[in-house]
Design a protein around this motif. Sequence first.
Motif, PDB file in Angstrom:
ATOM      1  N   LEU B 383       0.856  -1.231  -0.058  1.00 57.57           N
ATOM      2  CA  LEU B 383      -0.143  -0.215  -0.019  1.00 57.57           C
ATOM      3  C   LEU B 383       0.989   1.288   0.056  1.00 57.57           C
ATOM      4  N   LEU B 384       1.886   1.152   0.895  1.00 60.16           N
ATOM      5  CA  LEU B 384       2.703   2.244   0.966  1.00 60.16           C
ATOM      6  C   LEU B 384       3.499   2.668  -0.247  1.00 60.16           C
ATOM      7  N   ALA B 385       3.998   1.487  -0.918  1.00 53.59           N
ATOM      8  CA  ALA B 385       4.760   1.627  -2.129  1.00 53.59           C
ATOM      9  C   ALA B 385       3.911   2.139  -3.351  1.00 53.59           C
ATOM     10  N   LEU B 386       2.609   1.429  -3.380  1.00 49.78           N
ATOM     11  CA  LEU B 386       1.803   1.997  -4.341  1.00 49.78           C
ATOM     12  C   LEU B 386       1.077   3.460  -4.278  1.00 49.78           C
ATOM     13  N   THR B 387       1.014   3.829  -3.244  1.00 52.47           N
ATOM     14  CA  THR B 387       0.616   5.325  -3.065  1.00 52.47           C
ATOM     15  C   THR B 387       1.977   6.320  -3.331  1.00 52.47           C
ATOM     16  N   SER B 388       2.878   5.816  -2.765  1.00 49.46           N
ATOM     17  CA  SER B 388       4.145   6.346  -3.227  1.00 49.46           C
ATOM     18  C   SER B 388       4.580   6.667  -4.707  1.00 49.46           C
ATOM     19  N   LEU B 389       3.952   5.603  -5.650  1.00 49.53           N
ATOM     20  CA  LEU B 389       4.391   5.644  -6.991  1.00 49.53           C
ATOM     21  C   LEU B 389       3.131   6.618  -7.357  1.00 49.53           C
ATOM     22  N   ALA B 390       2.024   6.533  -6.940  1.00 51.70           N
ATOM     23  CA  ALA B 390       1.044   7.691  -7.580  1.00 51.70           C
ATOM     24  C   ALA B 390       1.307   8.991  -7.034  1.00 51.70           C
ATOM     25  N   GLY B 391       2.298   9.112  -5.934  1.00 46.09           N
ATOM     26  CA  GLY B 391       2.283  10.468  -5.512  1.00 46.09           C
ATOM     27  C   GLY B 391       1.300  11.032  -4.261  1.00 46.09           C
ATOM     28  N   LEU B 392       0.758  10.386  -3.675  1.00 40.41           N
ATOM     29  CA  LEU B 392      -0.264  10.440  -2.722  1.00 40.41           C
ATOM     30  C   LEU B 392       0.067  10.098  -1.155  1.00 40.41           C
ATOM     31  N   PRO B 393       0.051  10.972  -0.027  1.00 41.33           N
ATOM     32  CA  PRO B 393       0.378  10.351   1.334  1.00 41.33           C
ATOM     33  C   PRO B 393      -0.715   9.172   1.248  1.00 41.33           C
ATOM     34  N   PRO B 394      -0.076   8.243   2.228  1.00 42.92           N
ATOM     35  CA  PRO B 394       1.068   8.097   2.857  1.00 42.92           C
ATOM     36  C   PRO B 394       2.384   7.967   2.276  1.00 42.92           C
ATOM     37  N   GLY B 395       2.484   7.949   0.808  1.00 38.27           N
ATOM     38  CA  GLY B 395       3.613   7.672   0.320  1.00 38.27           C
ATOM     39  C   GLY B 395       4.203   9.026   0.268  1.00 38.27           C
ATOM     40  N   VAL B 396       4.469   9.722   1.227  1.00 37.99           N
ATOM     41  CA  VAL B 396       4.944  11.028   1.121  1.00 37.99           C
ATOM     42  C   VAL B 396       6.105  11.105   0.051  1.00 37.99           C
ATOM     43  N   LEU B 397       7.260  10.054   0.198  1.00 43.17           N
ATOM     44  CA  LEU B 397       8.485  10.052  -0.591  1.00 43.17           C
ATOM     45  C   LEU B 397       8.091  10.207  -2.189  1.00 43.17           C
ATOM     46  N   GLY B 398       6.955   9.473  -2.597  1.00 38.28           N
ATOM     47  CA  GLY B 398       6.673   9.908  -3.957  1.00 38.28           C
ATOM     48  C   GLY B 398       5.968  11.085  -4.276  1.00 38.28           C
ATOM     49  N   LEU B 399       5.344  11.602  -3.404  1.00 37.70           N
ATOM     50  CA  LEU B 399       4.850  12.822  -3.537  1.00 37.70           C
ATOM     51  C   LEU B 399       6.017  14.102  -3.504  1.00 37.70           C
ATOM     52  N   ILE B 400       6.890  13.955  -2.850  1.00 39.98           N
ATOM     53  CA  ILE B 400       8.045  14.798  -2.650  1.00 39.98           C
ATOM     54  C   ILE B 400       9.030  14.620  -4.140  1.00 39.98           C
ATOM     55  N   GLY B 401       9.065  13.347  -4.329  1.00 39.20           N
ATOM     56  CA  GLY B 401       9.458  12.966  -5.760  1.00 39.20           C
ATOM     57  C   GLY B 401       8.972  13.912  -7.021  1.00 39.20           C
ATOM     58  N   LYS B 402       7.544  13.710  -7.089  1.00 42.80           N
ATOM     59  CA  LYS B 402       6.807  14.410  -8.054  1.00 42.80           C
ATOM     60  C   LYS B 402       7.352  15.950  -7.968  1.00 42.80           C
ATOM     61  N   ILE B 403       7.084  16.649  -6.631  1.00 40.33           N
ATOM     62  CA  ILE B 403       7.585  18.085  -6.457  1.00 40.33           C
ATOM     63  C   ILE B 403       8.787  18.189  -7.139  1.00 40.33           C
ATOM     64  N   VAL B 404       9.824  17.340  -6.889  1.00 41.73           N
ATOM     65  CA  VAL B 404      11.335  17.488  -7.441  1.00 41.73           C
ATOM     66  C   VAL B 404      11.360  17.469  -8.789  1.00 41.73           C
ATOM     67  N   ALA B 405      10.652  16.459  -9.329  1.00 44.03           N
ATOM     68  CA  ALA B 405      10.659  16.281 -10.865  1.00 44.03           C
ATOM     69  C   ALA B 405       9.969  17.570 -11.549  1.00 44.03           C
ATOM     70  N   LEU B 406       8.934  18.369 -11.132  1.00 40.81           N
ATOM     71  CA  LEU B 406       8.156  19.129 -11.719  1.00 40.81           C
ATOM     72  C   LEU B 406       8.939  20.392 -11.644  1.00 40.81           C
ATOM     73  N   ARG B 407       9.607  20.607 -10.544  1.00 41.58           N
ATOM     74  CA  ARG B 407      10.184  22.296 -10.538  1.00 41.58           C
ATOM     75  C   ARG B 407      11.365  22.579 -11.553  1.00 41.58           C
ATOM     76  N   PRO B 408      12.272  21.622 -11.784  1.00 37.62           N
ATOM     77  CA  PRO B 408      12.941  22.094 -13.000  1.00 37.62           C
ATOM     78  C   PRO B 408      12.167  22.372 -14.307  1.00 37.62           C
ATOM     79  N   VAL B 409      11.134  21.605 -14.712  1.00 39.09           N
ATOM     80  CA  VAL B 409      10.161  21.806 -15.713  1.00 39.09           C
ATOM     81  C   VAL B 409       9.497  23.110 -15.684  1.00 39.09           C
ATOM     82  N   LEU B 410       8.984  23.711 -14.585  1.00 37.03           N
ATOM     83  CA  LEU B 410       8.526  24.732 -14.554  1.00 37.03           C
ATOM     84  C   LEU B 410       9.459  26.008 -14.659  1.00 37.03           C
ATOM     85  N   ALA B 411      10.623  25.757 -13.940  1.00 32.30           N
ATOM     86  CA  ALA B 411      11.719  26.735 -13.649  1.00 32.30           C
ATOM     87  C   ALA B 411      12.234  27.085 -14.937  1.00 32.30           C
ATOM     88  N   GLU B 412      11.973  26.137 -16.056  1.00 33.87           N
ATOM     89  CA  GLU B 412      12.546  26.527 -17.510  1.00 33.87           C
ATOM     90  C   GLU B 412      11.221  27.120 -18.395  1.00 33.87           C
TER      91      GLU B 412
END
Lengths: 531, 497
Positions: B383-412
């Motif tokens: 459950l934790l792994a799937l929510t992380s891949l989806a980018g939703l809490p409780p998989g906060v790691l995946g959520l942070i990952g999506k933020i990390v991935a989107l930031r350079p896209v929007l910065a450029e």
Amino acid sequence: MALTLTLVVPAVVAVWLLAAGRRYAPRTARGLALIASVVTFLLTLVTVALRTEVDAPWVTSLGLRWHFAVDGVTIPLALLTAALGIAVVVHARGREPGRPGGAIGPSGGNSAATYYACLLLVEFGALATFFARDAILFFVAFEVVLVPMWVLISRFGDDHATERARADASNRFVLFTALGSTLMLLGILVLVVQSGTSDLGLLAAAHGAGLSAPTQVLVATLLVIGLGIKVPLWPVHTWLPPAHTIAPTAGSVLLAAVLLKMGTYGIIRLAIPTVPEGFHVVAPFLAASGAIGILWGGLACLVERDLKRLVAYSSVAHMGFVALGLASGTQTGMQAALFGNVAHGLVSALLFFVVGGLKERWGSADLTVARDALRDVSPRMGFALVVGFASALGLPGLVGFWGEFLAVYAAWTPAEGLPVPLFRICAVAGVVGMSLAAAYSLRVLRLVWAGHQNWTGPVGPAPRRSRRDDAHGAELLVVLALVALVIGLGVVPKPLLGATETDVTVLVPRSSPVGPASSATGGTTVEASGP
Amino acid sequence: MITFDVGTLLPALSPLIGAVVVLVLDVLDTRGQRVHYAIAFIALVIGMFGTFGALGAPTGDELRTLCLPNGGACFYSATALSTTLQLAALLAAAVTLLLAWPSERADETGRTAVTVSLLLAATGGAVGVAGARDLASWLVTLELATLPVVALAALPGTRRALAGAVQLVTTSLVSFAMLALGAACWYAATGSPELGPGPALAATSTPQRGLLALAVVLVLGGIAFKLSLVPFHAWTPTTYAGSPLPITVFLAGVSKVAALAALLVFVQAVTQLGRSALIAVAVLAIASMTLGNLMALRQNDVVRLLAWSTVAQAGWVVVPLLSVSSFGARASAGYLLTYVVATLVAFTAVMMTVSVVGARRGRDLAAYTGLVRTHPWAGGALLLALTSLAGLPPGVLGLIGKIVALRPVLAEGWWVVGVLAAANVVLGVAVYLRWVRVLLQPAPEAVQEAMEEGGTGTVTTVTRVRTHPSHLVALGIGSAVLVLGSVQPELLLGLLG
């Protein structure tokens, strides 16, 4: 410290219930949840009184800080959330899954612990959202409520609905809301990258300095569309009625009274103070959307058969007023929006508790089935229903009036630079919406409270008059408390208006533009005159 | 005399030496089985210790070795970014080893030495490519990371395995051809075999800069095969479904780390991609995300679902490269870390279920009904792994990952890409929550009783059903990293410097 504890307590107890709760009897799980929610409420009171703040680094690579604080805009919503957290747990007594009479969910084994854990997690997410003072932290907290609410709708949803209907309603909820929050994330990231900071206090103080106009418009558009899905604004409101129809009572209450507030709170916190020029450009669209939502919701309620769906559409209409108040760009408008937020929270909580109770007793929420008059069978529930719908129609003396009246007033004289004719048309639409609200509220009261005098539809089963028909014990306590608040804040709105007043002047520095005479009547009247 | 610093090279040397040791030991004593795995595990752990020196160093700090005398070029360097990727590869390989650990039933084929040495060689290649700074070592180590996996995929000898292996080998060969051609273009453009910013910068002012752009495109295409980007993804579902599960885990974990490490070495050498290359990256990323999510929505075989999910996640891994600075490279590596952790945990849970209910049933989505009740640890971790891949809490790691991935896209300023990525977040949520819904449903009675009794043969074809301790250890490691990463994402992201 108090603030961190306020957030930690519901989260930890929820995780405990999820991990170890399988072995607990429903009563133990409920007891734990009740203790947790009461402790959270007390801690919220302490936090609000002391105005504590916590600021620590969390993810330094992103510049994300663990920054929570309290101010006047947060206080009413946080107190509402904490109070409703207790109310839903108290109200769920005897209604958990797995117990006879618990009309919730296909339960394989004891899942009461999961149910309470989801309620606590929603409360945790909402409190974290209202206290958050970092833009990305706001987004993370915003997302926390998605999965627990999804579980409440899909796993513990209406027993009478098919698995497919439950899946459909819960999917719509989670997909629409995920789209909204991701669009909001895009807006936040553009704002953070261009401003160089993600601290909401600093962003609000900057008032968009250093951001070019096109950037501001882009940010405002992304934020308003993303948050608008959550509010819900017309035309992206279509996820709300199915979600409410299927969700269990506690889920509906939290959805309407807490989650929808997160949307408008987000606009107040993220969009208006940080990109004022961009918001200025978006405001007419927001106003139009709000006005159409008011009319749409009202018209839908006039013909709606399902009582829960009817209350859901009335939520869309009420949030339309809040949107109208926000779009006006004046301090009066924002005060109206904040008041309308809390008012709608109280009224929809009351209505969903009552309607949920009625649905359990009737087995369905269909209005076309003829039943005995509620005032005969369950006078207390009937009284609560009357108060709820009277407030929904905006009767003066009840809490619903102030939000709607002030929103229309603010829309009539919007901030300078906004198209006055459009806003006046929206104000007129708002007033028409109020009369539509009167029409549908009285329709419901006629059908349910007064009974079907001239009905030609099918006749429902003859009622067995038993003690179960009327509200007793926990249910009565919760309902009466909400009725008292609805009447109390309606008669004496000053505490609520006064609490938000100072911080509104920080967020919206310009007052109503029509001139010094009217700024005495427009801005200051709201706090000084009281009832 | 070329400099040779064992400390810096330890992460790459340790698995390779381990492979040799295992083969020598097999010559001396043909009966060993578990001892091979044990040696491999020790070699990987030694390699992990070797990475600790350079983790978390500030950007710009690097340890160099294999340098030519008199201040010449260095062929191996360890930055915080490359070392973190090396650590990720070694950890993923260790988890794969635990999942492949032989059970009490003796392995009659006597192939453990071959399996283990191939695994170690591939890991050594993956670790080596992250540090490679010249064309020759880059190409050789990348191929070393790829070819043994083909053999591993083909080892069972079944038709499905061979089909998957054939697809993998043809893909690898085409990929290598493109990479070799890209390397040749680089050499022709810069005149230097060194993969560094210096030669690239010098080449941009010469008439050969067109060749440099061509080199970038070819390398991008070659790596896209290994990363499973659309339209180079066709091998992924077939190979993942056909190979033995531990090899699928290796493909999803270590191979992806190797591919991204190779790409980052090249991208950081080139330091700026032209407009057309950036558009190519954007198109690849969005197409991968969309197709991967759409196809995953239709799958009922969990391994194929995870294969298509890998295709979608590959799009997310590549999207931060739209900002070609070290900012984008770090974001890309950060997202890869979140993806690897979550996918490994998901595969571990799949392996545990397969070992209980049998291979055929365990790959069907319906077998996971009520897993959070029947096997709370595996179900909760999944459950934790799937929510992380989806980018939703409780998989906060995946959520942070999506933020990390989107930031350079929007910065450029890539607004359209950002909005399309947002739409793909929604699709991803639909994909993973479909599985989570199954996990949360009430467990079917029969399976529940079987679990409670300790599960001897319900409707399975396996005579003994018991959770292997090595699977539990793997699950424990993966879940611990996932939970720690969700509570304090800085622990993972801070390693990148």
